[in-house]
Design a protein around this motif. Structure first.
Motif, mmCIF file in Angstrom:
data_model
loop_
_atom_site.group_PDB
_atom_site.id
_atom_site.type_symbol
_atom_site.label_atom_id
_atom_site.label_comp_id
_atom_site.label_asym_id
_atom_site.label_seq_id
_atom_site.Cartn_x
_atom_site.Cartn_y
_atom_site.Cartn_z
ATOM 1 N N ILE A 69 4.837 1.426 1.386
ATOM 2 C CA ILE A 69 5.288 0.114 0.922
ATOM 3 C C ILE A 69 5.536 0.181 -0.581
ATOM 4 C CG2 ILE A 69 4.730 -2.331 0.705
ATOM 5 C CD1 ILE A 69 5.176 -1.386 3.578
ATOM 6 N N ALA A 70 6.746 -0.147 -0.998
ATOM 7 C CA ALA A 70 7.087 -0.121 -2.421
ATOM 8 C C ALA A 70 6.528 -1.347 -3.126
ATOM 9 C CB ALA A 70 8.603 -0.067 -2.588
ATOM 10 N N GLY A 71 6.288 -1.199 -4.416
ATOM 11 C CA GLY A 71 5.739 -2.307 -5.194
ATOM 12 C C GLY A 71 6.686 -3.469 -5.336
ATOM 13 N N THR A 72 7.974 -3.235 -5.128
ATOM 14 C CA THR A 72 8.980 -4.289 -5.287
ATOM 15 C C THR A 72 9.296 -5.031 -3.989
ATOM 16 O OG1 THR A 72 10.713 -2.627 -4.944
ATOM 17 C CG2 THR A 72 10.071 -3.096 -7.214
ATOM 18 N N GLU A 73 8.734 -4.581 -2.881
ATOM 19 C CA GLU A 73 9.057 -5.202 -1.590
ATOM 20 C C GLU A 73 8.413 -6.570 -1.445
ATOM 21 O OE1 GLU A 73 9.183 -2.903 2.091
ATOM 22 O OE2 GLU A 73 8.635 -1.132 0.912
ATOM 23 N N LYS A 74 9.148 -7.482 -0.812
ATOM 24 C CA LYS A 74 8.599 -8.787 -0.497
ATOM 25 C C LYS A 74 7.622 -8.646 0.673
ATOM 26 C CE LYS A 74 12.716 -11.368 -1.916
ATOM 27 N NZ LYS A 74 13.782 -12.309 -1.480
ATOM 28 N N PRO A 75 6.559 -9.461 0.686
ATOM 29 C CA PRO A 75 5.600 -9.399 1.791
ATOM 30 C C PRO A 75 6.253 -9.544 3.160
ATOM 31 C CG PRO A 75 4.722 -10.714 0.007
ATOM 32 C CD PRO A 75 6.138 -10.395 -0.365
ATOM 33 N N SER A 76 7.274 -10.404 3.252
ATOM 34 C CA SER A 76 7.941 -10.615 4.538
ATOM 35 C C SER A 76 8.636 -9.353 5.026
ATOM 36 C CB SER A 76 8.960 -11.758 4.415
ATOM 37 O OG SER A 76 9.918 -11.485 3.401
ATOM 38 N N GLN A 77 9.107 -8.531 4.100
ATOM 39 C CA GLN A 77 9.729 -7.257 4.469
ATOM 40 C C GLN A 77 8.672 -6.218 4.807
ATOM 41 O OE1 GLN A 77 11.875 -6.667 0.786
ATOM 42 N NE2 GLN A 77 13.815 -7.360 1.685
ATOM 43 N N ALA A 82 3.908 -2.835 9.114
ATOM 44 C CA ALA A 82 2.447 -2.729 9.082
ATOM 45 C C ALA A 82 1.934 -1.609 9.988
ATOM 46 C CB ALA A 82 1.815 -4.054 9.489
ATOM 47 N N LYS A 83 2.655 -1.351 11.090
ATOM 48 C CA LYS A 83 2.179 -0.348 12.046
ATOM 49 C C LYS A 83 2.551 1.080 11.655
ATOM 50 C CE LYS A 83 2.184 -3.438 16.065
ATOM 51 N NZ LYS A 83 2.699 -3.664 17.438
ATOM 52 N N THR A 84 3.420 1.233 10.663
ATOM 53 C CA THR A 84 3.873 2.572 10.299
ATOM 54 C C THR A 84 3.522 2.971 8.868
ATOM 55 O OG1 THR A 84 6.033 1.702 9.592
ATOM 56 C CG2 THR A 84 5.817 2.416 11.897
ATOM 57 N N SER A 85 3.209 2.022 8.010
ATOM 58 C CA SER A 85 2.965 2.326 6.596
ATOM 59 C C SER A 85 1.516 2.702 6.346
ATOM 60 C CB SER A 85 3.337 1.122 5.731
ATOM 61 O OG SER A 85 2.525 0.010 6.053
ATOM 62 N N VAL A 103 -9.186 0.182 0.973
ATOM 63 C CA VAL A 103 -8.873 0.127 -0.457
ATOM 64 C C VAL A 103 -7.421 0.545 -0.647
ATOM 65 C CG1 VAL A 103 -9.364 1.059 -2.744
ATOM 66 C CG2 VAL A 103 -11.244 0.637 -1.145
ATOM 67 N N SER A 104 -6.674 -0.246 -1.415
ATOM 68 C CA SER A 104 -5.279 0.082 -1.705
ATOM 69 C C SER A 104 -4.932 -0.339 -3.118
ATOM 70 C CB SER A 104 -4.333 -0.616 -0.724
ATOM 71 O OG SER A 104 -2.971 -0.401 -1.080
ATOM 72 N N GLY A 105 -4.104 0.454 -3.779
ATOM 73 C CA GLY A 105 -3.600 0.091 -5.092
ATOM 74 C C GLY A 105 -2.155 -0.361 -5.019
ATOM 75 N N GLY A 106 -1.680 -0.647 -3.818
ATOM 76 C CA GLY A 106 -0.275 -0.994 -3.605
ATOM 77 C C GLY A 106 0.057 -2.452 -3.852
ATOM 78 N N ASN A 107 1.219 -2.844 -3.392
ATOM 79 C CA ASN A 107 1.795 -4.179 -3.536
ATOM 80 C C ASN A 107 0.785 -5.265 -3.114
ATOM 81 O OD1 ASN A 107 3.248 -6.593 -2.756
ATOM 82 N ND2 ASN A 107 5.134 -5.389 -2.837
ATOM 83 N N THR A 108 0.388 -6.117 -4.062
ATOM 84 C CA THR A 108 -0.652 -7.119 -3.790
ATOM 85 C C THR A 108 -0.223 -8.118 -2.719
ATOM 86 O OG1 THR A 108 -1.447 -6.960 -6.067
ATOM 87 C CG2 THR A 108 -2.139 -8.880 -4.807
ATOM 88 N N GLY A 109 1.004 -8.635 -2.824
ATOM 89 C CA GLY A 109 1.474 -9.605 -1.841
ATOM 90 C C GLY A 109 1.542 -9.027 -0.444
ATOM 91 N N MET A 112 -2.037 -8.541 0.915
ATOM 92 C CA MET A 112 -2.625 -9.809 1.337
ATOM 93 C C MET A 112 -2.041 -10.269 2.659
ATOM 94 S SD MET A 112 -4.794 -12.111 0.633
ATOM 95 C CE MET A 112 -5.220 -13.789 1.014
ATOM 96 N N ALA A 113 -0.717 -10.180 2.802
ATOM 97 C CA ALA A 113 -0.059 -10.626 4.030
ATOM 98 C C ALA A 113 -0.506 -9.796 5.223
ATOM 99 C CB ALA A 113 1.455 -10.556 3.866
ATOM 100 N N MET A 114 -0.547 -8.483 5.054
ATOM 101 C CA MET A 114 -0.959 -7.606 6.147
ATOM 102 C C MET A 114 -2.419 -7.831 6.519
ATOM 103 S SD MET A 114 0.774 -3.917 5.357
ATOM 104 C CE MET A 114 2.553 -3.711 5.176
ATOM 105 N N ALA A 115 -3.272 -7.974 5.517
ATOM 106 C CA ALA A 115 -4.696 -8.153 5.777
ATOM 107 C C ALA A 115 -4.957 -9.468 6.504
ATOM 108 C CB ALA A 115 -5.477 -8.101 4.472
ATOM 109 N N LYS A 116 -4.287 -10.521 6.068
ATOM 110 C CA LYS A 116 -4.497 -11.819 6.703
ATOM 111 C C LYS A 116 -3.994 -11.821 8.138
ATOM 112 C CE LYS A 116 -3.798 -16.772 5.969
ATOM 113 N NZ LYS A 116 -3.219 -17.819 5.082
#
Length: 347
Positions: A69-77, A82-85, A103-109, A112-116
């Motif tokens: 998952i790139a840092g610039t990606e929108k959470p919706s994208q 989620a099943k492959t990254s 633990v992840s240092g990746g895209n915060t949004g 959060m979306a994946m975890a929720k």
């Protein structure tokens, strides 16, 4: 086989990816050899880093993932992958019980979306909150939440955040009754929105919860050391956090400029170097790294994207300590002691 916490790590997250994430895991493992790890990401890149950490390699299992998952990606994208990254599969490992925290240092949004979506919120919690440790002039750091997960919050959200923040402070700060305050535009009881005043009234009545509610706090007092937990909505919290971080950078940059402006100032720097080193250490974000998504049916820690190995190790230690102290259970027990109008927590 070690019997301690098993941590799922998104090894591709953050600015540096595997070098920082693996080195951080190695540093954490040196201090607690009962840890084990699931490392998600490019197998060849991860294994290349593990070659320099033989002891850690024996405590790790690599799960190869081509997708990052790139840092610039929108959470919706990002959520569609989620099943492959590496990020999504690290969270899935927590859901499946293969790991106790991620633990992840990746895209915060995206995180959060994946975890929720994967873990869902705990019974009695309407929304998860993002909490982090901030340095203070007091004897310990303070916990602040929400820092951006929820831009608008009602009374129930604020009270739930206070309960979760207090439970988290008892774990990471080793406090029996953390001092909790609501961020407001003044300390007087009549100041602030109706939501803040009603939340304050509920918290004052909640004497059976493991906290000491001390009313309101203004933003300029956050770092003074008078509170252990500061509660606010994600909009105000994110602004306050960025202001604190910006001020810290301003002070350090100003000192650097002042100490290099002349020969005399350079001599002054050499004389005062012990003090400036102490300041640098206190303001170093790596020493406070590890924001936590509280309120989910599983533990997820967000490492700062620019964190070095020391910062990643701190994030891992935060995750491991939450597992050992059974933070989720503590939050559930405290919620049962709070009476919220129309809240599932009271049921």
């Amino acid at each position: 086989m070690a019997s301690g916490p098993r941590i799922a790590i998104d090894a591709m997250g953050g600015d540096s990816g595997p070098p920082a994430m693996v080195a951080g895991a190695a540093s954490a493992f040196e201090r607690r050899s009962d840890l084990t790890f699931l490392l998600f990401g490019d197998q060849s890149a991860i294994r290349a880093e593990l070659d320099g950490h033989a002891a850690l390699a024996a405590a790790c299992q690599i799960v190869h993932c081509d997708d990052v998952i790139a840092g610039t990606e929108k959470p919706s994208q990002a959520i569609r992958r989620a099943k492959t990254s590496s990020m999504g599969r690290a969270i899935a490992a927590v859901k499946a019980g293969e790991a106790q925290a991620a633990v992840s240092g990746g895209n915060t949004g995206a995180l959060m979306a994946m975890a929720k979506l994967a873990l869902r919120t705990m019974p009695g919690i309407d929304r998860p909150a993002l909490a982090a440790l901030l340095p203070t002039l007091g004897e310990n750091d303070l916990v602040m939440l929400d820092l951006g997960a929820n831009t608008e919050c009602d009374v129930q959200n604020l009270v739930q955040f206070a309960v979760m923040g207090a439970a988290y402070a008892r774990v990471v700060l080793d406090l029996d009754r953390p001092r909790v305050q609501l961020l407001n535009i003044g300390t007087e009881e009549l100041k602030g929105t109706d939501e803040l005043k009603e939340a304050a009234a509920i918290l004052r009545r909640s004497t059976d919860v493991g906290m000491s509610f001390d009313g309101f706090i203004e933003a300029d007092k956050i770092s003074r050391g008078g509170a252990d937990v500061v509660v606010t909505d994600g909009f105000s919290g994110n602004i306050a956090l960025k202001s604190v971080e910006g001020t810290a950078r301003f002070v350090t940059d100003l000192l650097r400029r002042a100490f290099t402006s002349s020969v005399r100032s350079k001599i002054g720097f050499l004389i005062s170097r012990p003090a400036t080193e102490l300041l640098r250490h206190h303001l170093d974000p790596n020493n406070h790294n590890g924001a936590v998504f509280l309120g989910l049916n599983g533990l997820v820690v967000k490492s700062h994207g620019s964190a070095n190995d020391k910062g990643v190790a701190n994030a891992i230690r935060v995750a491991a300590r939450m597992v050992r102290e059974d933070l989720t259970r503590k939050i559930s027990e405290d919620l049962a002691s709070v009476s919220l109008p129309n809240s599932q927590a009271a049921q």
